[in-house]
Design a protein around this motif. Structure first.
Motif: not given
Ligand SMILES: [Zn+2]
Length: 261
Positions: A80-108
């Protein structure tokens, strides 16, 4: 209609209409996939609350010819990686990694190393390991996974091995330049041999050791400068998650984000 089953990380999820959810997944077997989960808000059995940003799941979906979105039929939780959503700093860091992957990749486009990289770094953030080093290691390895590995082991112009102290990084050239080769070039960033060696180590360290890596203050500063400039070239913009991270933890603040492991 073929049915696909694959581990996936939720990059993005938002409600659609009364009961549906549109999701972006980064899958182990097929890369980035966008889909719709029909009735997600009503069916606890098929989706529960598992379609949350950062969740590590196993999804089943099929493709509909008439639609650019795949149709999710089921989603089981792996971690679940529930810890990511437990505090605002963790959520911000996770969002950064996730957004980088989302923005830097094409589909499929399958990229298993990138999937494993994201899963490993979300796991670090989930455990509260928030050190600036982690961001730099993620950035340099993401670039390598996508084929944009910065060239750090010799001067990219004269090909000489690095032996002195004074070097420069050229975001446009994608690598290091020695002082004579860098003379009068625009847009280059000074970098020390220590930082170059640290980043070379960061590229090769096994993922289970990444949480323990430590940079000198100078290497933190220099690596941030060169990696942000290098990434900006591919992204063409500042990421929302990065701005958010700077708002909650300004770069010059002393509020101690260097958590213990
Ligand atoms: Zn040179």
């Amino acid at each position: 209609m073929p049915l696909y089953k694959t581990p996936a990380i939720i990059l993005h999820a938002f409600p659609y209409g009364e009961a549906d959810q549109i999701v972006t997944l980064y899958t182990l077997d097929f890369g980035k996939v966008k889909g719709i989960a029909k009735g997600a808000k009503r069916s606890r059995k098929r989706f529960g609350n598992r379609l949350e940003i950062g969740s590590y799941v196993k999804v089943t979906y099929f493709e509909k010819e008439s639609s650019g979105l795949v149709r999710l039929s089921n989603c089981d939780l792996i971690r679940p990686f529930a810890g990511l959503r437990e505090d605002i700093h963790r959520l911000a860091w996770a969002s950064y990694f996730i957004e980088l992957v989302n923005e830097m990749t094409a589909e499929k486009i399958e990229n298993k190393p990138l999937f494993r990289l994201l899963a490993a770094f979300l796991s670090l953030v989930d455990r509260g390991i928030l050190k600036d080093e982690i961001q730099r290691v993620f950035e340099v390895r993401l670039l390598s996974c996508l084929g944009y590995r910065p060239l750090l082991d010799h001067c990219t112009r004269c090909q000489k091995k690095l032996a002195g102290e004074k070097y420069f990084f050229s975001p446009r050239g994608g690598g290091v330049l020695c002082a004579p080769c860098a003379a009068n070039l625009p847009g280059i960033i000074p970098v020390s041999l220590g930082t170059i060696k640290t980043l070379l180590l960061a590229q090769t360290l096994t993922l289970d050791k990444v949480g323990r890596i430590s940079f000198s203050p100078q290497s933190l500063k220099e690596s941030q400068a060169i990696l942000s400039a290098f990434l900006r070239q591919y992204l063409g913009k500042e990421l929302k998650s990065k701005k958010f991270m700077e708002q909650i933890n300004p770069p010059n603040s002393e509020c101690g984000m260097r958590n213990a492991e």
